[in-house]
Design a protein around this motif. Structure first.
Motif, mmCIF file in Angstrom:
data_model
loop_
_atom_site.group_PDB
_atom_site.id
_atom_site.type_symbol
_atom_site.label_atom_id
_atom_site.label_comp_id
_atom_site.label_asym_id
_atom_site.label_seq_id
_atom_site.Cartn_x
_atom_site.Cartn_y
_atom_site.Cartn_z
ATOM 1 N N LYS A 51 33.354 42.941 31.287
ATOM 2 C CA LYS A 51 32.764 41.639 31.399
ATOM 3 C C LYS A 51 34.019 40.492 30.841
ATOM 4 C CE LYS A 51 29.192 38.762 29.262
ATOM 5 N NZ LYS A 51 27.977 38.566 28.485
ATOM 6 N N LEU A 52 34.533 41.219 29.896
ATOM 7 C CA LEU A 52 35.676 40.294 29.419
ATOM 8 C C LEU A 52 36.784 40.502 30.127
ATOM 9 C CD1 LEU A 52 36.596 38.702 26.686
ATOM 10 C CD2 LEU A 52 37.533 40.698 25.910
ATOM 11 N N LYS A 73 36.443 38.166 32.772
ATOM 12 C CA LYS A 73 36.585 36.542 32.458
ATOM 13 C C LYS A 73 38.047 36.252 32.067
ATOM 14 C CE LYS A 73 34.948 33.774 28.517
ATOM 15 N NZ LYS A 73 34.476 34.040 27.040
ATOM 16 N N GLU A 74 39.001 37.323 31.776
ATOM 17 C CA GLU A 74 40.299 37.088 31.461
ATOM 18 C C GLU A 74 41.095 37.035 32.735
ATOM 19 O OE1 GLU A 74 41.376 39.444 28.180
ATOM 20 O OE2 GLU A 74 40.644 37.910 26.750
ATOM 21 N N TRP A 124 40.362 35.376 37.706
ATOM 22 C CA TRP A 124 41.230 34.299 38.418
ATOM 23 C C TRP A 124 42.455 35.084 39.029
ATOM 24 C CZ3 TRP A 124 46.191 33.076 36.938
ATOM 25 C CH2 TRP A 124 46.664 33.738 35.731
ATOM 26 N N THR A 126 33.705 31.440 42.624
ATOM 27 C CA THR A 126 33.275 31.590 41.113
ATOM 28 C C THR A 126 32.568 32.572 41.192
ATOM 29 O OG1 THR A 126 31.494 29.866 41.580
ATOM 30 C CG2 THR A 126 33.638 28.808 40.691
ATOM 31 N N TRP A 172 30.936 36.664 41.266
ATOM 32 C CA TRP A 172 31.491 38.083 41.581
ATOM 33 C C TRP A 172 30.169 38.841 42.202
ATOM 34 C CZ3 TRP A 172 36.234 38.922 41.824
ATOM 35 C CH2 TRP A 172 37.187 38.096 40.875
ATOM 36 N N GLU A 203 30.669 45.410 27.989
ATOM 37 C CA GLU A 203 31.415 44.266 27.443
ATOM 38 C C GLU A 203 32.940 44.274 27.667
ATOM 39 O OE1 GLU A 203 30.710 43.265 23.259
ATOM 40 O OE2 GLU A 203 28.488 43.635 23.616
#
Length: 195
Positions: free
Chosen positions: A185-186, A189-190, A193, A125, A127, A182
């Motif tokens: 970062k996004l 997040k997207e 995985w 989970t 980085w 940003e």
């Protein structure tokens, strides 16, 4: 009513070889994001004029084209680390150690901070992390992400050497080194995985 408002804030434009979507919202900064599906999105404050947005995209044109090239390669592969053999995984881990060490050294000089050790791990989970003893840990799977995303995680952890929290002061430090953080970062997040 809200749906209509949102729709009005989404417009599409073309810059050279790519199309991009503008989404205006109550935010202070403009960011540019290239999604792994090849969509290019500009997020802008509500009152930002179109000429300013177009100029912003124009300045980033080369970066966008580079990202689009990589997203095309990504789409042609399946989830990246799932089917790696042990030897291939070890090759990536070695490459991650080498690349991350270089990037940490580069950004630490740029930011005027010092650190102790760098450890490369496989974490489900996280980085990266930074301990109070100035030791840095990074997930080897960052080597599978776009280089700008890897750089963002490096900068993020180095900023913890100045601010051991996620306060406004911390994000201001990140923004000084990487104004468009940003976007990355996004991206993590997207897409994290999928690595």
């Amino acid at each position: 009513m809200d749906m209509d408002k949102t729709e009005k804030n989404q417009e599409k434009f073309t810059c050279g070889e790519f199309e991009y979507q503008v989404i205006r919202s109550a935010r202070k900064t403009m960011t540019l994001e290239v999604r792994r599906d090849g969509n290019v999105i500009v997020r802008a404050p509500l009152r930002t004029g179109l000429p300013r947005i177009k100029k912003f995209v124009n300045q980033k044109q080369e970066w966008v084209l580079g990202c689009l090239e990589r997203t095309k390669e990504y789409r042609e592969q399946k989830p990246l680390s799932a089917d790696l053999s042990e030897s291939k995984r070890n090759v990536y881990i070695r490459k991650a150690k080498e690349t991350i060490t270089k990037r940490v050294s580069y950004f630490a000089r740029l930011m005027g901070v010092s650190y102790r050790n760098i450890t490369i791990r496989e974490q489900k989970t996280r980085w990266g992390s930074c301990s109070s003893e100035k030791n840095l840990n990074f997930n080897w799977k960052l080597i599978l992400a776009p280089p700008e995303v890897l750089d963002y995680v490096v900068v993020h952890e180095l900023c913890h050497l100045k601010e051991m929290n996620h306060s406004k002061a911390f994000w201001d430090e990140v923004g000084k080194v990487m104004p468009e953080y940003e976007t990355y970062k996004l991206w993590l997040k997207e897409n994290g995985w999928k690595l």
